[in-house]
Motif scaffolding. Sequence first.
Motif, mmCIF file in Angstrom:
data_model
loop_
_atom_site.group_PDB
_atom_site.id
_atom_site.type_symbol
_atom_site.label_atom_id
_atom_site.label_comp_id
_atom_site.label_asym_id
_atom_site.label_seq_id
_atom_site.Cartn_x
_atom_site.Cartn_y
_atom_site.Cartn_z
ATOM 1 N N UNK A 52 0.823 -1.214 0.000
ATOM 2 C CA UNK A 52 0.000 0.000 0.000
ATOM 3 C C UNK A 52 0.855 1.261 0.000
ATOM 4 N N UNK A 53 1.955 1.251 0.756
ATOM 5 C CA UNK A 53 2.833 2.426 0.725
ATOM 6 C C UNK A 53 3.451 2.627 -0.648
ATOM 7 N N UNK A 54 3.882 1.537 -1.286
ATOM 8 C CA UNK A 54 4.431 1.665 -2.644
ATOM 9 C C UNK A 54 3.377 2.218 -3.596
ATOM 10 N N UNK A 55 2.178 1.663 -3.516
ATOM 11 C CA UNK A 55 1.102 2.112 -4.411
ATOM 12 C C UNK A 55 0.766 3.576 -4.179
ATOM 13 N N UNK A 93 1.230 6.493 -6.911
ATOM 14 C CA UNK A 93 0.028 7.198 -7.372
ATOM 15 C C UNK A 93 0.200 8.710 -7.307
ATOM 16 N N UNK A 94 0.992 9.207 -6.340
ATOM 17 C CA UNK A 94 1.192 10.664 -6.236
ATOM 18 C C UNK A 94 2.543 11.093 -6.835
ATOM 19 N N UNK A 95 3.193 10.122 -7.513
ATOM 20 C CA UNK A 95 4.460 10.401 -8.192
ATOM 21 C C UNK A 95 5.530 10.899 -7.210
ATOM 22 N N UNK A 123 -5.287 18.198 -2.205
ATOM 23 C CA UNK A 123 -6.342 17.793 -3.154
ATOM 24 C C UNK A 123 -7.692 17.757 -2.441
ATOM 25 N N UNK A 124 -8.755 17.697 -3.223
ATOM 26 C CA UNK A 124 -10.095 17.621 -2.661
ATOM 27 C C UNK A 124 -10.400 16.201 -2.186
ATOM 28 N N UNK A 174 -10.997 9.065 -5.493
ATOM 29 C CA UNK A 174 -10.817 8.453 -6.814
ATOM 30 C C UNK A 174 -9.402 7.883 -6.946
ATOM 31 N N UNK A 175 -8.392 8.658 -6.548
ATOM 32 C CA UNK A 175 -7.007 8.217 -6.670
ATOM 33 C C UNK A 175 -6.734 6.992 -5.799
ATOM 34 N N UNK A 176 -7.180 7.033 -4.562
ATOM 35 C CA UNK A 176 -6.895 5.949 -3.628
ATOM 36 C C UNK A 176 -7.627 4.664 -3.999
ATOM 37 N N UNK A 177 -8.860 4.777 -4.427
ATOM 38 C CA UNK A 177 -9.599 3.582 -4.819
ATOM 39 C C UNK A 177 -8.991 2.957 -6.064
ATOM 40 N N UNK A 178 -8.504 3.785 -6.975
ATOM 41 C CA UNK A 178 -7.840 3.270 -8.176
ATOM 42 C C UNK A 178 -6.549 2.544 -7.811
ATOM 43 N N UNK A 179 -5.866 3.029 -6.755
ATOM 44 C CA UNK A 179 -4.619 2.404 -6.313
ATOM 45 C C UNK A 179 -4.848 1.276 -5.310
ATOM 46 N N UNK A 180 -6.096 0.941 -5.011
ATOM 47 C CA UNK A 180 -6.455 -0.124 -4.069
ATOM 48 C C UNK A 180 -5.884 0.136 -2.681
ATOM 49 N N UNK A 181 -6.038 1.379 -2.222
ATOM 50 C CA UNK A 181 -5.606 1.778 -0.883
ATOM 51 C C UNK A 181 -6.858 1.995 -0.028
ATOM 52 N N UNK A 182 -6.913 1.420 1.183
ATOM 53 C CA UNK A 182 -8.127 1.504 2.009
ATOM 54 C C UNK A 182 -8.545 2.942 2.298
#
Length: 398
Positions: free
Chosen positions: A253-256, A260-262, A296-297, A303-311
Amino acid sequence: MGPLSGVTILDLTSVLMGPYATQTLADMGANVIKVESPDGDIVRHIGPGRTPGMGGMFLNTNRGKRSIVIDLKQDEGRATLLRLAATANVVIYNVRPQAMARLGLGYEQLAAANPSIIYVGVFGYGQNGPYAAKPAYDDLIQGAAGVPTLLAAAGDGTPRYVPITIADRIVGLMAVNATLGGLMHQQRTGQGQRIDVPMFESMAEFVLVDHLGGLTYDPPLDHGGYARLLSRYRKPYKTSDGYLCVLIYNDKQWRSFFEAIDRNDFLAQPRFANHAARTQHIDEIYEEIGGIFLTRTTADWRELLERADIPVMPMHTMESILEDPHLDAVGFFKTLDHPVEGRIRQTQVASTWSVTQPQAGGPAPTLGEHARDILGEAGFSTDEIERLGRTKAVHLPG
C-alpha cells in the motif's frame, strides 16, 4: 425462526449493557421477557422521544422483547419471578450480586426453582477482589481500564472518555458469548450454572490486547502502548475541502500510494523500509502525509486511492451515515410503524446466515405491555393474574 428459537430468557437488566446483550439474543430468536420495576428502565426516559417512557435509546436497545412489571420487593412479586424462572432457560441481571441476594434471587434460589437455569450476572467487578461490592458505570470502567489515559497520550494530554458507552457495549457482547456457551452446555447436559461477566476485568483484557506491548515480558521491554494507535496524528486526514479516512498500512500500500502521487523518492528513505521502521517513525510519517492530503479535494483523493487499491472510507456524520450507499444496498436501515411512536428507523442484524438468519424483532415494548400474555403462558390462571394486579405485585396494562 432464528438460531435461539425456543429459548426463553428472563431479562432483569436495565440501562444499556444488559439490554444491549438481551436485544442481541432476541435478534437471534430468543423469547426475551423484560422484567421491569414499577418505575421502568431508566433509559426509557433518555430523550429525545415522542412520548414519555419511549426515548430513542430505549427503542434501540429493547426491540424484540416483551415487558412485564413485577415488584420484586414484594413476596408475591418474588414468587412470581421464581415461577417464571421454572420454565426459562436463562436469567440475566446487571445489578450487583449483593442486591440480588437481598431480594432473595441469588443463584441458589433460582437454581432451586430450576436446576438447569443459566444464571448470568453482568456487573462491575469479579467477586473475589476488593472491588466486589463497588458500583460500576461505563465512565468508571473506561477510566479503570486505562482508556482516558490512552486518549490523553494520543491527543492534547487531556484524559477523556470515548463518546460511546463502549464498555457497556463490549461487555454486553461478552455476556452474549457467555450466555451462548452456557446454553450449549445446558443443551448437552441439562446442567445449569452461574456465570459472572465482570466489566472491569473484561474491559482490561480488551484494552491490553493492543496496549500491553512490552509489558507482556518479564522484565518489561517498554512501558506498554501500541505506538501507531497512540500517534496524535492518527486521525482522519484533512483535505482541501473536508476530511477522509485513509489507512496506508502494509508495504504494498505504501508503494502504491507513493507511485500514485508520483513521489517514489519516499520509498528510498529508511523510515519507509518496512513495518517496524514505519512504526518507529509513525508520528513524523503521519504528520507529513497529513500535509500531502491538504493538496487535493476529498473527491479527488477518493478516486485516486480507490484506483490504487488503498483503504479509504468517508468520514460520516450521524446524519450522512443514514444515506451511505452501501448500507442502503444491504438494507441496514428499515423504517417501520411503532404502535405508539409512529414511524421509526431501526438498524438490522449485520451478520448473514444461510439457514437461521437472525432478524430485528418487533418494536420495543411499552412498560408492562405483555404482562397478561407472559403470565398466562407460564400457567397462571386468570384469577391469579388479576389478584397479582390488585396487590400490585405485577402491574397489569390498561
